[in-house]
Design a protein around this motif. Structure first.
Motif, mmCIF file in Angstrom:
data_model
loop_
_atom_site.group_PDB
_atom_site.id
_atom_site.type_symbol
_atom_site.label_atom_id
_atom_site.label_comp_id
_atom_site.label_asym_id
_atom_site.label_seq_id
_atom_site.Cartn_x
_atom_site.Cartn_y
_atom_site.Cartn_z
ATOM 1 N N CYS A 74 0.839 -1.331 -0.523
ATOM 2 C CA CYS A 74 -0.401 -0.185 -0.168
ATOM 3 C C CYS A 74 0.785 1.319 0.450
ATOM 4 N N CYS A 115 -6.122 -1.831 0.582
ATOM 5 C CA CYS A 115 -5.400 -2.037 2.140
ATOM 6 C C CYS A 115 -6.397 -2.092 3.073
ATOM 7 N N HIS A 171 1.011 3.518 1.301
ATOM 8 C CA HIS A 171 0.282 4.635 2.081
ATOM 9 C C HIS A 171 0.081 4.214 3.739
ATOM 10 N N CYS A 172 1.086 2.686 3.603
ATOM 11 C CA CYS A 172 0.879 1.618 4.933
ATOM 12 C C CYS A 172 1.698 1.412 4.588
ATOM 13 N N CYS A 218 -5.652 1.390 5.654
ATOM 14 C CA CYS A 218 -6.001 2.109 5.290
ATOM 15 C C CYS A 218 -7.722 2.411 4.416
HETATM 16 ZN ZN ZN Z 1 -3.036 1.532 3.055
#
Ligand code: ZN
Ligand code: ADP
Ligand code: ZN
Length: 716
Positions: free
Chosen positions: A411, A429, A413-414, A432
């Motif tokens: 991901c 994900c 963002h993660c 998020c």
């Molecule tokens: Zn994520």
């Protein structure tokens, strides 16, 4: 009490009154709070120093409602101070949101409707008592009615009778340690029935860990109690209800019209003026711990509230939390709870399932369902029995990978992989929520050779369909497989309809996550299989063996619940570590042995329940800022004179990144705070709060977004 605001009122209002007050441009719900006792003088002085011309008047008093009781306010005050939050936050989260929006007149109207309904119900139950009394006096015919009532009730087992007798004569709190299918729910209902019969006003609170389990319980309680006490006597409280439903239940509980409140953790704060019994079913379940706002444990608050209100408390489980188990050791050894034991399943032939371990080291490489398990399932199918297969991971595969360049479906963002969901060909994900369509080719090197690695329930379902395709049912028709997990139950009502299919026998093999392992009273399942449970044996979280054992015992408990089934039910565990002590204890269904070994380990390591913990979590733009904040606050605690008396009893560990360190582009760190003394930890935290607030302003903490304290954390 810190955090109260002062308003003007024309009349003097008793503490606990619900009011609407202006704050800035908005109007909020408020509760008139008690003046703090210990420094009433100072408070008075502070108040008289307030310039009345600057105070704003209360906007409205919800005087149609009785004030919230002193006990309720004490409960809120305790929860706020114990979990290091403000009383206002805890109180407002505990009240139904719609209270804010209704005018006093609307409320009065709703209450009147409620009162009318309640008096109708009691009138009809009064008249029915009267008729039956009259009848018993006059004619033998009369007995039919009461005789019918008693035959409705099952005859209690010896173990149930003994548990109830002890419950009746002792103060508690109690831990009902009963095997799955030993009839705990029946005991809960009998204790509730006795309580309601003892007076016209007493109320009982019954808690379950998950919304999913409320409909089944609600049905059982309604069937038992509504005939005698009216339709409004049993209400539910959980987060899946509409605001209007929540308000209705809350008003029922608050007015006393509802005699039984069934709910999830939030129900521990229900306003119940005559609360005399609190039951916490599946007390070990982590869902009782809130993981946002005030991170309270509803189970622990239930015990506190029971003592506060003089209500009896009964916790129930087949696999209690180690904390509750430890508290229920013999009184002579310092135990504070009374243990009630029901080791046997109800029914002549009802025995606990046989646990079979499959050593995966000796199975064909890469097989998902080992050959012996597959043939055991085929036998069940031929006999018209059901099997349940569970795997604690939803989606098709936990990660997608390129075999040419080693690209993985991270991901962006993660610090986690995005899970492959085949049904809509998405990468999602689970932390998020970020979702994209699966790329056709590897985004890094363009190779078309990207493939799922590992397996989730979606893939397991597909593979089972393949493996069982050569097998037919007794009537020659094809095997029916169903899957239940968070993905198949997103729509309202879908879980109920899927469960109904299972109950109706329209499914031969049920695949799912732990969602299906908990609580459900399946009647036709005679085989339960855990496909790949080993991961939890080696987790860094010291509670993970406890959770795994509980989950496997719960899952085993879904099998063989129908005593009329003649073949013995089985629980299969596929493992690479068949001789692991956890599986040995599981094989013997020996929770006490498992608990004893875990407690020895915990004591040696100085872990709960032999110590008390809190986590401070920090979210920041960078990992450095998150850790800097925690470490600076830790350092400051050494220099605070106010903290000195407690500091030496408390251990602060260095800040570390959380196990999933980045979620939605936020870096997360945590610091463990530990003490052998609960009191020392509590005092330390309450004073340290101010330090944490002050630390925030330091330059190295720039980028800190928020921090929070989690007292008695469950996930480390
Ligand atoms: Zn994520
Ligand atoms: P638990 O909550 O301990 O898993 P339940 O209370 O759900 O167990 O009981 C399991 C099953 O046994 C239920 O179907 C219940 O109706 C039935 N049962 C409970 N007590 C008795 C009893 N004394 N006699 C016959 N059946 C009972
Ligand atoms: Zn590639």
């Amino acid at each position: 009490m810190a955090g109260t605001l002062t308003y003007l009122s024309d009349s003097s209002l008793p503490a606990g009154s619900l009011v609407r007050v202006p704050l800035g441009q908005r109007e909020l719900l408020g509760v008139v709070w008690d003046a703090p006792v210990e420094n009433a003088g100072a408070d008075l002085a502070a108040r008289s120093a307030l310039d009345p011309s600057k105070l704003r008047p209360i906007a409205a008093v919800l005087d149609a409602l009785a004030p919230l009781s002193a006990n309720w306010r004490t409960l809120i005050g305790f929860a706020a101070s114990y979990y290091q939050r403000s009383a206002g936050e805890v109180a407002l989260a505990a009240l139904p949101p719609q209270l804010r929006d209704l005018s006093s007149m609307q409320l009065a109207r709703r209450l009147k409707k409620k009162a009318a309904a309640a008096s109708n119900a009691s009138a009809s139950s009064a008249s029915s008592t009267k008729t039956s009394t009259l009848a018993t006096d006059e004619a033998p015919l009369a007995n039919t009615d009461s005789a019918k009532k008693t035959t409705d009730l099952v005859a209690l087992t010896q173990e149930q009778t003994r548990a109830i007798a002890t419950f009746d004569t002792q103060p508690g709190p109690f831990l009902l340690f009963g095997a799955t299918g030993s009839g705990k729910t029946e005991v809960f209902m009998r204790c509730t029935a006795d309580l309601l019969a003892s007076s016209d006003t007493t109320q009982a609170l019954v808690m379950v860990p998950e919304i999913n389990l409320t409909p089944q319980l609600e049905e059982r309680f309604k069937a038992r109690f509504c005939a005698d006490y009216g339709e409004d006597a049993v209400v539910s409280m959980h987060s899946g209800m509409t605001p209007a439903q929540r308000l209705k239940s809350w008003l029922g509980a608050h007015s006393g019209a509802a005699r039984i409140v069934l709910g999830t953790r939030m129900a521990v704060f229900a306003s119940m003026p005559n609360l005399k019994l609190i039951i916490v079913d599946e007390e070990h379940d982590p869902s009782y711990k809130s993981h946002e706002g005030a991170r309270y444990s509803a189970r622990d608050l239930a015990v506190y509230r029971g003592r506060l209100e003089g209500a009896k408390v009964m916790l129930g489980s087949a696999t209690p939390s180690l904390e509750s188990w430890y508290h229920s050791r013999p009184a002579a050894e310092g135990g504070r709870y009374m243990r009630l034991e029901m080791p046997s399943r109800v029914g002549k032939n009802a025995v606990l399932p046989l646990v079979r371990r499959v050593d995966m080291n000796h199975q064909p490489k890469g097989c998902v369902i080992s050959p012996p398990l597959l043939s055991a399932m085929a036998e069940r199918i031929a006999r018209g029995e059901q099997s349940m297969v569970f795997l604690n991971r939803r989606g098709y595969a936990p990660v997608l990978s390129c075999s040419d360049c080693d690209w993985k479906s991270n991901c962006p963002h993660c610090s986690a992989y995005r899970v492959f969901h085949k049904i809509d060909r998405s990468l999602r994900c689970h932390h998020c929520g970020f979702a994209e369509r699966v790329p056709r080719a590897c985004p890094d090197c363009g190779s078309l050779d990207i493939a799922p690695v590992g397996r989730g329930t979606e893939r397991l379902e597909e593979q089972l369909a393949l493996l069982l395709s050569g097998i037919t049912r007794a009537d020659g028709s094809a095997v029916r497989i169903a899957r239940i997990d968070a993905d198949t139950t997103r729509l309202k009502g879908s879980l109920e309809s899927q469960l109904a299919q299972v109950h109706a026998g329209e499914v031969d093999v049920l695949v799912g996550t732990q969602m299906i392992a908990k609580g459900h009273d399946f009647r036709r399942i005679t085989l339960v299989a855990a496909i790949n449970p080993d991961g939890a044996l080696f987790s860094s979280d010291f509670r993970s063996p406890e959770r795994l054992f509980g989950l496997l015992m719960q899952a085993a408990g879904r099998a063989g619940r129908d005593a009329s089934n003649t073949s013995r039910s089985e629980m299969w565990v596929q493992t690479y570590h068949p001789t692991h002590p956890l599986y040995e204890a599981l094989k013997q269904h020996d929770y006490p042995a498992f608990a004893a070994s875990q407690l020895v380990e915990r004591e040696q390591a100085g872990m709960p329940p032999f110590s008390f913990q809190a986590l401070v979590r920090a979210d920041a733009r960078t990992q450095e800022a998150a850790q800097a904040f925690l470490n600076a606050a830790s350092l400051a605690s050494d220099q605070s004179a106010e903290l000195t008396p407690w500091r030496s009893h408390v251990m602060l560990y260095p800040a570390v990144p959380m196990s999933i360190q980045r979620v939605a582009n936020v870096e997360r760190a945590q610091m463990l705070v530990e003490s052998p003394s609960r009191k020392a930890l509590q005092r330390f935290l309450s004073i340290w709060q101010a330090t944490l607030h002050a630390t925030r302003a330091q330059p190295e903490c720039k980028g800190l977004l928020r921090w929070a304290i989690d007292v008695d954390p469950l996930l480390i």
